[in-house]
Scaffold this motif. Sequence first.
Motif, PDB file in Angstrom:
ATOM      1  N   GLU A 240       7.378  31.064  -9.952  1.00  0.00           N
ATOM      2  CA  GLU A 240       7.090  30.469  -9.357  1.00  0.00           C
ATOM      3  C   GLU A 240       9.632  30.202  -9.575  1.00  0.00           C
ATOM      4  N   CYS A 241       9.816  30.156  -8.160  1.00  0.00           N
ATOM      5  CA  CYS A 241      11.326  30.390  -8.409  1.00  0.00           C
ATOM      6  C   CYS A 241      11.697  28.740  -7.448  1.00  0.00           C
ATOM      7  N   SER A 242      12.333  28.237  -8.282  1.00  0.00           N
ATOM      8  CA  SER A 242      13.100  26.967  -7.941  1.00  0.00           C
ATOM      9  C   SER A 242      14.344  26.354  -8.846  1.00  0.00           C
ATOM     10  N   TYR A 243      15.574  26.288  -7.686  1.00  0.00           N
ATOM     11  CA  TYR A 243      16.948  26.491  -8.556  1.00  0.00           C
ATOM     12  C   TYR A 243      17.380  27.187  -9.348  1.00  0.00           C
ATOM     13  N   VAL A 244      16.894  29.073  -9.412  1.00  0.00           N
ATOM     14  CA  VAL A 244      16.780  29.886 -10.575  1.00  0.00           C
ATOM     15  C   VAL A 244      17.945  30.496 -10.908  1.00  0.00           C
ATOM     16  N   SER A 245      18.605  29.825 -12.260  1.00  0.00           N
ATOM     17  CA  SER A 245      20.106  30.684 -11.924  1.00  0.00           C
ATOM     18  C   SER A 245      19.939  32.128 -11.785  1.00  0.00           C
ATOM     19  N   GLU A 246      20.970  32.516 -11.594  1.00  0.00           N
ATOM     20  CA  GLU A 246      21.460  34.038 -11.480  1.00  0.00           C
ATOM     21  C   GLU A 246      20.949  34.668 -12.455  1.00  0.00           C
ATOM     22  N   GLU A 247      21.441  34.131 -13.535  1.00  0.00           N
ATOM     23  CA  GLU A 247      20.513  34.022 -15.094  1.00  0.00           C
ATOM     24  C   GLU A 247      19.551  34.830 -16.014  1.00  0.00           C
ATOM     25  N   GLU A 248      18.449  33.346 -15.213  1.00  0.00           N
ATOM     26  CA  GLU A 248      17.119  33.927 -15.065  1.00  0.00           C
ATOM     27  C   GLU A 248      16.115  34.781 -14.247  1.00  0.00           C
ATOM     28  N   ALA A 249      17.445  34.681 -12.699  1.00  0.00           N
ATOM     29  CA  ALA A 249      16.296  35.479 -11.837  1.00  0.00           C
ATOM     30  C   ALA A 249      15.236  36.535 -12.289  1.00  0.00           C
ATOM     31  N   LEU A 250      15.943  37.286 -12.657  1.00  0.00           N
ATOM     32  CA  LEU A 250      15.787  38.886 -13.090  1.00  0.00           C
ATOM     33  C   LEU A 250      14.474  38.529 -13.835  1.00  0.00           C
ATOM     34  N   SER A 251      14.147  37.692 -14.509  1.00  0.00           N
ATOM     35  CA  SER A 251      13.265  37.389 -15.622  1.00  0.00           C
ATOM     36  C   SER A 251      12.471  36.981 -15.184  1.00  0.00           C
ATOM     37  N   ARG A 252      12.192  36.766 -13.207  1.00  0.00           N
ATOM     38  CA  ARG A 252      10.606  36.332 -12.844  1.00  0.00           C
ATOM     39  C   ARG A 252      10.708  36.961 -11.753  1.00  0.00           C
ATOM     40  N   ILE A 253      10.442  38.242 -11.744  1.00  0.00           N
ATOM     41  CA  ILE A 253       9.947  39.508 -10.972  1.00  0.00           C
ATOM     42  C   ILE A 253       8.793  39.964 -11.809  1.00  0.00           C
ATOM     43  N   ALA A 254       7.852  40.237 -10.705  1.00  0.00           N
ATOM     44  CA  ALA A 254       6.948  41.020 -11.253  1.00  0.00           C
ATOM     45  C   ALA A 254       7.502  42.285 -10.594  1.00  0.00           C
ATOM     46  N   GLY A 255       7.437  42.819 -10.171  1.00  0.00           N
ATOM     47  CA  GLY A 255       8.398  44.147 -10.020  1.00  0.00           C
ATOM     48  C   GLY A 255       8.578  44.505  -8.401  1.00  0.00           C
ATOM     49  N   TYR A 256       8.973  46.034  -8.222  1.00  0.00           N
ATOM     50  CA  TYR A 256       9.396  46.213  -7.307  1.00  0.00           C
ATOM     51  C   TYR A 256       8.539  47.461  -6.538  1.00  0.00           C
ATOM     52  N   CYS A 257       9.164  47.405  -5.175  1.00  0.00           N
ATOM     53  CA  CYS A 257       8.802  48.584  -4.779  1.00  0.00           C
ATOM     54  C   CYS A 257       9.442  49.005  -3.434  1.00  0.00           C
ATOM     55  N   VAL A 258       9.023  50.355  -2.479  1.00  0.00           N
ATOM     56  CA  VAL A 258       9.532  50.578  -1.178  1.00  0.00           C
ATOM     57  C   VAL A 258       9.287  50.026  -0.270  1.00  0.00           C
ATOM     58  N   ILE A 259       9.401  50.038   0.707  1.00  0.00           N
ATOM     59  CA  ILE A 259       9.475  49.221   2.032  1.00  0.00           C
ATOM     60  C   ILE A 259      10.571  50.222   3.382  1.00  0.00           C
ATOM     61  N   ASN A 260       9.835  50.292   4.331  1.00  0.00           N
ATOM     62  CA  ASN A 260      10.365  50.463   5.331  1.00  0.00           C
ATOM     63  C   ASN A 260      10.507  48.947   6.120  1.00  0.00           C
ATOM     64  N   ASP A 261      11.938  49.410   6.669  1.00  0.00           N
ATOM     65  CA  ASP A 261      11.809  46.986   7.534  1.00  0.00           C
ATOM     66  C   ASP A 261      11.544  48.290   8.633  1.00  0.00           C
ATOM     67  N   VAL A 262      10.936  48.079   9.248  1.00  0.00           N
ATOM     68  CA  VAL A 262      11.192  48.751  10.441  1.00  0.00           C
ATOM     69  C   VAL A 262      11.160  48.262  12.094  1.00  0.00           C
ATOM     70  N   SER A 263      12.446  48.671  12.665  1.00  0.00           N
ATOM     71  CA  SER A 263      12.804  47.246  13.524  1.00  0.00           C
ATOM     72  C   SER A 263      12.614  47.672  15.346  1.00  0.00           C
ATOM     73  N   LYS A 264      12.331  46.986  15.629  1.00  0.00           N
ATOM     74  CA  LYS A 264      12.709  46.821  17.322  1.00  0.00           C
ATOM     75  C   LYS A 264      14.082  46.782  18.109  1.00  0.00           C
ATOM     76  N   ARG A 265      15.101  47.133  17.763  1.00  0.00           N
ATOM     77  CA  ARG A 265      16.683  46.615  18.303  1.00  0.00           C
ATOM     78  C   ARG A 265      16.444  45.878  19.083  1.00  0.00           C
ATOM     79  N   GLU A 266      16.207  46.275  20.815  1.00  0.00           N
ATOM     80  CA  GLU A 266      16.229  45.149  21.826  1.00  0.00           C
ATOM     81  C   GLU A 266      14.751  44.309  21.139  1.00  0.00           C
ATOM     82  N   PHE A 267      14.260  44.543  20.252  1.00  0.00           N
ATOM     83  CA  PHE A 267      14.082  42.611  20.325  1.00  0.00           C
ATOM     84  C   PHE A 267      14.808  42.226  19.456  1.00  0.00           C
ATOM     85  N   GLN A 268      14.974  42.337  18.690  1.00  0.00           N
ATOM     86  CA  GLN A 268      16.176  41.579  17.162  1.00  0.00           C
ATOM     87  C   GLN A 268      17.172  41.413  17.849  1.00  0.00           C
TER      88      GLN A 268
END
Length: 281
Positions: free
Chosen positions: A134-162
């Motif tokens: 849980e993250c609430s008012y987390v400093s930049e120095e602490e932020a990475l310690s609250r991350i479980a992990g990383y993954c690849v994402i394709n943020d597919v977008s329909k531009r006319e609707f956007q």
Amino acid sequence: MKLLRFGSPGQERPGLLDAEGRVRDLSLHAPDLAGPTVSLAALDEIRAIDVASLPVVDAPDRIGSCLAWVPNFFCIGLNYAKHAAETGSKEPAEPILFSKASSALSGPYDPVRIPRDSRKCDWEVELGVVIGAECSYVSEEEALSRIAGYCVINDVSKREFQIERGGQWMKGKSAPTFGPTGPYLVTADEIADPQSLALSLALNGETVQSSSTSDMIFGVAQIVSYMSRFMTLLPGDVIATGTPEGVGMGMSPQRFLKPGDVMVLTVEGLGSQRQEVVASV
């Protein structure tokens, strides 16, 4: 650790990729991978398991999204300097926040379906961040310690609707299959620096995006800290941190996805995705 989910849609089981690249079945130890089961405490419990004691899955028929569901699917817009330039936009003074519907979540090798009435469907390779505490008012120095992990994402977008239909970006980002995520949730301890990862996307064998997370305007620690000022981030929340230059909207002439196109996305250390584009049913 590299965690994944395998099985047919709706029947996925949690797994772990061992040092030899074999899938090991985690289902006796974790009900699935989502929300509290990807918290930092839950991941520590998985680390304590003797990997050799886990059953080997000889032939997983499908790799699903590395997360079964997400409490929130957040995104950051215009977060790469060269991408902002290709769209003719000024670099934002603060992170641009928007959401994808959680129902957009899909597997890394599942087809991407072009929605009805959409002619401007676009691609976006992104570094995904999965929150582990849980993250609430987390400093930049602490932020990475609250991350479980990383993954690849394709943020597919329909531009006319956007862009052309008014309102907020969410409706251009949220169609079913518009959130391929995975193949792995790679735990944060395996990524020494999230700001030095190469990422790329090839369309029909042609590399159209090739960049590094070093081009981010706002880094991962800044994003997590910034967001935590306005909301409480929860374990299992996923953040798509923006895309580099090379999207179809930024080309001249513009280029958009059509049925039969194939996208291959890679983020250094996190694996690759492959999606074929199909028409809506």
